[in-house]
Scaffold this motif. Structure first.
Motif, PDB file in Angstrom:
ATOM      1  N   UNK A   1      25.788  47.529  71.954  1.00 30.32           N
ATOM      2  CA  UNK A   1      26.779  48.780  71.977  1.00 30.32           C
ATOM      3  C   UNK A   1      26.317  49.851  72.869  1.00 30.32           C
ATOM      4  N   UNK A   2      24.756  49.829  71.662  1.00 29.54           N
ATOM      5  CA  UNK A   2      25.032  51.241  72.634  1.00 29.54           C
ATOM      6  C   UNK A   2      23.712  50.936  74.047  1.00 29.54           C
ATOM      7  N   UNK A   3      23.239  49.658  74.244  1.00 32.05           N
ATOM      8  CA  UNK A   3      22.397  50.129  75.314  1.00 32.05           C
ATOM      9  C   UNK A   3      23.292  49.413  76.335  1.00 32.05           C
ATOM     10  N   UNK A   4      24.726  48.744  76.372  1.00 33.37           N
ATOM     11  CA  UNK A   4      25.829  48.718  76.954  1.00 33.37           C
ATOM     12  C   UNK A   4      26.666  49.947  77.181  1.00 33.37           C
ATOM     13  N   UNK A   5      26.783  51.167  76.747  1.00 31.09           N
ATOM     14  CA  UNK A   5      26.927  52.089  76.742  1.00 31.09           C
ATOM     15  C   UNK A   5      26.314  53.015  77.883  1.00 31.09           C
ATOM     16  N   UNK A   6      25.053  53.125  76.910  1.00 24.84           N
ATOM     17  CA  UNK A   6      24.542  53.608  78.026  1.00 24.84           C
ATOM     18  C   UNK A   6      24.774  52.921  79.829  1.00 24.84           C
ATOM     19  N   UNK A   7      24.541  51.837  79.743  1.00 23.88           N
ATOM     20  CA  UNK A   7      24.181  51.442  80.876  1.00 23.88           C
ATOM     21  C   UNK A   7      25.127  51.224  81.734  1.00 23.88           C
ATOM     22  N   UNK A   8      26.505  51.508  81.299  1.00 23.22           N
ATOM     23  CA  UNK A   8      27.951  51.661  81.919  1.00 23.22           C
ATOM     24  C   UNK A   8      27.655  53.312  82.376  1.00 23.22           C
ATOM     25  N   UNK A   9      27.833  54.196  81.573  1.00 20.90           N
ATOM     26  CA  UNK A   9      27.830  55.705  82.012  1.00 20.90           C
ATOM     27  C   UNK A   9      27.048  55.282  83.174  1.00 20.90           C
ATOM     28  N   UNK A  10      25.336  55.059  82.667  1.00 21.06           N
ATOM     29  CA  UNK A  10      24.934  55.369  84.016  1.00 21.06           C
ATOM     30  C   UNK A  10      25.768  54.830  85.741  1.00 21.06           C
ATOM     31  N   UNK A  11      26.286  53.718  85.802  1.00 25.39           N
ATOM     32  CA  UNK A  11      27.473  53.006  86.207  1.00 25.39           C
ATOM     33  C   UNK A  11      28.647  53.927  86.511  1.00 25.39           C
TER      34      UNK A  11
ATOM     35  N   UNK B   1      33.570  53.084  75.478  1.00 25.67           N
ATOM     36  CA  UNK B   1      33.855  51.647  73.692  1.00 25.67           C
ATOM     37  C   UNK B   1      33.014  51.570  73.524  1.00 25.67           C
ATOM     38  N   UNK B   2      32.423  51.890  73.882  1.00 24.28           N
ATOM     39  CA  UNK B   2      30.719  50.775  73.269  1.00 24.28           C
ATOM     40  C   UNK B   2      30.274  51.734  72.472  1.00 24.28           C
TER      41      UNK B   2
END
Length: 1130
Positions: A192-202, A210-211
């Motif tokens: 979840x953390x990595x998804x949150x960071x990548x989606x923020x980046x994108x 949410x993640x």
């Protein structure tokens, strides 16, 4: 190669990707284990290179170390997809890794060989050798295309490898599938953390939040602290320009007693830069004082932070304290964290102090560190122009604009985020200067020996000649430190705003100047093009100045070649936790020696195809569930077929279409009378085409469309709410971004609210204005966007609106959307009039699935109205859960429609990804030529007043009004196997994408089983499979809950009570609800999220909506109806 002892063998067997981040093999304390891992890697590589199992002693020693994983399906696409963009991302890693891991030609191999590849990937991952890990994982994937999803440790490992190698799209895909298959996965919090960071980046901010919030819920062992995640959430608010929420988040962290000095330094730095940049935080003088104060506190907390020193220099320069700014910049470079932005700012200061030679050298340092630094090239061009060297200025301006073409499109998108008017002005100014200089240079004489001596050396000379000793030493020091700064030994602290360059440099050598001499002058820009975008960008980008793709092949050091991007972004989140020993994860979370596939395959679905069948009655089903293990929680229920792979977009049909087939005629029928409207043939006609136009409907049925006119609406309910989308007017087949000089997919609108009466005034005045200025009506301006009826544009609210070059003024418009007409008391005449429609098109009908939901879903089983002026856009989308839709144009103007058959939606999805736009969350307006190139056909037609447009299940469509008109629309669900199948496929894919399905398909399926008799065999089997899967899941959950000693209380359901969704992950929760006992506001949770809050379920209340006896009765009573005709159409 040494022989492994039994203890070593057991230890190696235990290691897989789940230890990543917990086991620090670079620590001297773990030297012995590291040597063991390296020895095993060598043995496995030799074994793999041989391609078969030799009976030698060394090989047999290592066979036991290979995990006996279940096989692994459509991952061939996952890695081997021919998408050019993804191939660009992965090719260097695959090529590099293939050189390091000798792998023989593909052919059928035994289980030991294939599992050795997966084990090899795990071990490389634990050593931080990401490209080697990815190569091994991809090879494993080729042999496990048919069931890769059963190996969850593999999915996690390859996701981490992609993540570390900056292939974010693939990493996101792997992680999303993993969470879909196993929400209780051991490292789900890390995912979840990595998804949150990548989606923020994108730029996908909503889903990123949410993640990140889900990452906070877990009680699992973690490589990050709660405060670090909260820092990322606060930064997420900051990049969205939600400054108050960001400020509150940062200040909350400062009040925490256990905050580390490093995190405190990050927080102070973010606050300082916010005060410097954000006008709404107070008066300028007070803000600057606060900015300096916070940045100095940041430096006190972390004296080694070059970023804080750089920002301090920016603040000093902003208040004209030049000497202090120079000192701060110099200190920043001395801290080994100087970057292109720092040198650009130094150049600006020199230029302002009338030291052009020094300014030139500083700018050259900047562009040598980052060849795509737009601000540095722009300022260098201004410097040359101010010194009369127009040819050099022209070359620099070209480089400033050329970088847009060569940067990764992801970075382009990020740099567009939150760009203000000054940024747009800079882009516009550049194109104007280039045009001006082209004119000047075309008339300028060729340089001669007698020409006036140049004040500055040319761009080629400046690029190649040595610079001053101080500058050179600083630049070399910076360049030497760059590789080290991306490793774990030198984690970067947090994401300071003014680092907009994660430059994955893909540009060629900078343009050389053409000729010499000339005159001209222009003001210096203080790095303006970056300033307004800087609040969004994470710190990693200040260091990742070099493209991994462009690195020399000779550089084989994994530590230096792998861009450890999110070590930087995540504020040291992934720094190895030395205090966590191997036994910790082994005891707490890895008690199952095999992969966590036990959660998904071993207990539930391994024999589901044979044990659980729709032919079973409820008693047999209950008996079978009793045999399922309850030591692990049941996984998320899927209502697709048993053992199906994670849902994913389909490939387009392979048939090559001619140009005429790419532009098919739109199916249409003209109604002459009421009899035609109610004929069965009309429904059959609509159901067999992706989209259809029913012309003359209003006349044939004598519908009073005047009831939906703006005048009548104002008279009925003038204060009724209208959602407004502010857009830019363009012609229907165009969507321009002139900064790139091309058509683009991304589009934007700004949301606000008004009333029917106020919008009516705007609509009328807009019409009056058009009469005065017919030219505006005939020639639209630029890029525009509105959201679809079912979608928010928050994730794309960062895209800049630009004008076409030949258009002087962009014409803004306001689109009145999503006007709710569900209230029967307010809108009785309007809703009564719609009862004249044939049954298949009515809002409420026994033949309409959505009428069986049992509660209101706004805009789907209720009517919504749209109030339009010319140019109002509904961007590309499929309807919620792929239901059909009805749209009637009230008039007086026309609308233009574009539509793609549902079989091609995967191709449209891929094009959205290629353009870095989320298919589900984003707002996009397709470029027609892009669709044609991908062999995707497009229907295009005009909807006139009184015409009904039928959008069949899954059809992708986008609409723009040509004139002033109102439209009404709603969804319908014909009782067909195709409609139901597409609905549940999208329901499951939405889970993968963490997108809320607003149609509760499980709840709806049980209501359908109660209310209708089905004679269609395929539809019956699909609904029965849903009932089987969900009843099995309910029974299994209840058995698991009882084993935890938790009492299940009967709660029941109220009349018209809405379906329940998990308050955390937003999946539908059917029958068994989990609520925190002491919570004032009762929030429903699914089992997975309840376990995150309390692994033992202590303090959690379990409620039951339906008694088991009732569900059993419904399940057993739902049988195939054998009589002729469809009972549910009566």
């Amino acid at each position: 190669m040494g022989q492994l002892t039994f203890e070593d063998d057991c230890l190696i067997r235990e290691l897989d990707s789940r230890y990543y981040g917990f086991l620090d093999l670079s620590n001297s304390k773990n030297a012995e284990l590291r040597n063991l891992v390296q020895q095993t890697i060598t043995n496995l590589q030799n074994y793999i290179a041989n391609g078969q199992a030799h009976e030698s002693k060394n090989i047999s020693d290592n066979k036991n170390a290979i995990q006996k994983f279940e096989p692994s399906t459509q991952a061939g696409e996952h890695m081997e997809n021919t998408s050019s963009q993804i191939n660009d991302d992965t090719k260097p890693f695959e090529q590099d890794a293939k050189e390091k891991v000798p792998i023989i030609e593909e052919k059928p191999q035994d289980e030991h060989y294939v599992n050795a590849l997966c084990k090899l990937g795990h071990l490389h991952l634990l050593l931080g050798e990401y490209s080697e890990a990815l190569s091994a994982y991809q090879k494993y994937l080729r042999f496990r295309e048919n069931n890769y999803w059963t190996n969850h440790a593999f999915m996690y490992g390859i996701g981490v490898a992609y993540f570390k190698l900056r292939c974010f799209k693939w990493a996101i895909k792997s992680f999303q599938e993993l969470l879909y298959l196993s929400p209780n996965f051991t490292c789900a919090n890390e995912v979840h953390l990595r998804l949150g960071l990548m989606l923020k980046h994108c730029g996908e901010f909503h889903i990123a939040l949410k993640h990140l919030q889900l990452a906070l819920l877990y009680t699992y062992p973690s490589t990050f602290s709660e405060l670090q995640v909260k820092f990322q959430i606060a930064h997420l608010y900051e990049v969205q320009n939600k400054h108050k929420a960001a400020k509150d988040g940062y200040e909350f962290l400062l009040n925490e007693k256990n905050i580390s000095l490093e995190l405190k330094a990050d927080v102070y730095r973010q606050l300082g830069w916010m005060y410097h940049c954000v006008e709404c935080l107070g008066e300028k003088k007070e803000r600057e004082a606060n900015a300096l104060n916070f940045l100095q506190k940041s430096i006190e907390a972390d004296p080694k932070s070059g970023q804080s020193l750089y920002l301090l220099g920016r603040c000093y320069a902003g208040i004209n304290k030049v000497h202090d700014a120079f000192l701060a910049y110099r200190n920043s470079v001395e801290k080994s964290e100087g970057n292109a932005d720092t040198w650009c700012s130094i150049g600006v200061l020199y230029q302002q102090q009338n030291q052009p030679t020094d300014a030139l050298q500083a700018y050259i340092c900047a562009v040598q560190l980052d060849k795509d630094h737009k601000a540095a090239w722009t300022n260098l061009g201004i410097l040359y122009e101010s010194c009369g060297q127009l040819r050099d200025a022209y070359a620099c301006y070209l480089n400033a604009t050329k970088q847009i073409s060569f940067q990764s499109s992801l970075i382009r998108k990020k740099q567009a985020i939150r760009m203000k008017k000054d940024t747009i002005g800079l882009s516009k100014g550049l194109s104007q200067r280039i045009t001006f200089l082209e004119g000047q240079l075309s008339q300028a004489p060729l340089p001669s020996i007698t020409s006036k001596r140049r004040q500055l050396c040319s761009i080629e000379e400046a690029w190649n000649l040595p610079i001053s000793l101080e500058m050179n030493s600083r630049q070399q020091q910076t360049a030497q430190m760059l590789p080290r700064q991306v490793t774990k030994q030198s984690p970067v602290q947090g994401p300071p705003p003014p680092y907009p360059h994660s430059q994955l440099s893909q540009s060629p050598i900078p343009s050389k100047r053409i000729k010499e001499d000339g005159t001209g002058q222009q003001e210096v820009t203080q790095n303006n093009s970056q300033t307004s975008a800087q609040n969004l960008i994470n710190i990693s980008e200040s260091l990742n100045q070099r493209n991994f793709n462009a690195m020399p092949e000779s550089n084989k050091s994994s530590e230096q070649s792998v861009l450890d991007t999110f070590d930087d972004i995540s504020n040291d989140i992934y720094k190895q936790n030395e205090s966590i020993k191997l036994e910790r994860l082994s005891h707490d979370a890895l008690s199952n020696n095999e992969d966590s596939r036990h959660d998904y395959i071993g207990g539930d679905n391994a024999d589901l195809s044979t044990t659980f069948k729709i032919q079973m009655d409820s008693k047999q089903l209950m008996a079978a569930v009793k045999l399922l293990p309850i030591d692990e929680p049941p996984v998320h229920c899927t209502i697709l077929q048993v053992n199906a792979p994670p849902p994913s977009p389909p490939d387009c049909p392979p048939q090559k279409l001619t140009r005429d087939q790419l532009l098919p005629p739109t199916p249409s029928v003209h109604l002459e009378n009421k009899k035609n409207a109610f004929s069965p043939q009309l429904q059959e006609f609509c159901l067999k085409h992706p989209i259809a136009v029913v012309r003359g409907l209003a006349g044939a049925l004598k519908l009073d469309l005047g009831l939906f006119s703006t005048k009548t609406l104002v008279e009925a309910n003038p204060d009724h709410s209208v959602e407004v989308r502010t857009q830019v007017h363009q012609s229907p087949d165009e969507n321009w971004d002139t900064s790139q000089g091309k058509r683009v997919w991304a589009c934007i609108s700004h949301r606000s609210h008004t009333t029917i009466a106020k919008y009516a005034q705007y609509q009328a005045s807009s019409f009056q204005d058009s009469l005065k200025d017919e030219s505006d009506k005939g020639f639209p301006g630029s890029q525009a966007m509105s959201d679809s009826d079912s979608k928010d544009s928050v994730s794309n609210s960062n895209i800049v609106l630009k004008r076409k070059k030949h258009k002087i003024n962009s014409k803004m418009l306001r689109f009145g959307t999503n006007v709710d007409l569900s209230d029967e008391k307010k809108w009785k005449p309007q809703l009564t009039e719609l009862q004249k429609l044939p049954a298949f098109a009515r809002v409420i009908s026994a033949a309409n699935m959505l009428s069986h939901v049992g509660h209101v879903i706004l805009g789907m089983n209720t009517v919504q109205l749209y109030m339009k002026v010319p140019g109002s856009r509904t961007p590309g989308h499929q309807e919620n859960n792929n239901f059909c839709s009805i749209n009637i144009n009230i008039g007086p103007g026309d609308c233009e429609w574009f539509a793609v058959p549902d079989a091609y939606w995967g191709g449209v999805h891929n094009l959205c990804e290629k353009n870095n736009i989320s298919y589900l969350h984003g707002s996009w307006w397709p470029v027609l030529e892009d669709l044609y190139k991908e062999n995707i056909p497009v229907y295009r037609f005009i909807q006139k007043p009184g015409d009904l447009v039928w959008v069949n299940a899954g059809c992708v469509h986008w609409v723009q009004s040509i004139g002033w008109c109102n439209n009404i629309a709603w969804n319908v669900g014909p009782l067909t196997a195709r409609q139901y199948s597409l609905a549940i496929e999208r329901y499951e894919w939405n889970k993968v994408q963490a997108f809320k399905s607003i149609v509760p398909m499980v709840h709806l399926s049980w209501n359908l089983a109660r209310n209708i008799k089905v004679s269609d065999t395929k539809l019956f089997e699909l609904i029965k499979m849903c009932l089987l899967q969900t009843l099995k899941n309910v029974l299994h959950i209840q058995e698991y809950v009882k084993s935890k000693g938790v009492e299940i209380r009967f709660n029941g359901r109220g009349k018209n009570e809405a379906s329940h969704y998990c308050g955390q992950c937003e999946v539908e929760v059917f029958n068994v609800l989990f609520i925190k006992e002491q919570e004032k506001r009762h929030v429903v949770h699914c089992l997975s999220c309840a376990l995150k809050l309390s692994p033992s379920l202590q303090g959690i209340v379990c409620l039951e909506e339906y008694r088991l006896s009732e569900l059993q009765r419904v399940y057993d009573s739902f049988t195939l109806h054998r009589t002729q005709g469809l009972a549910y159409t009566q």
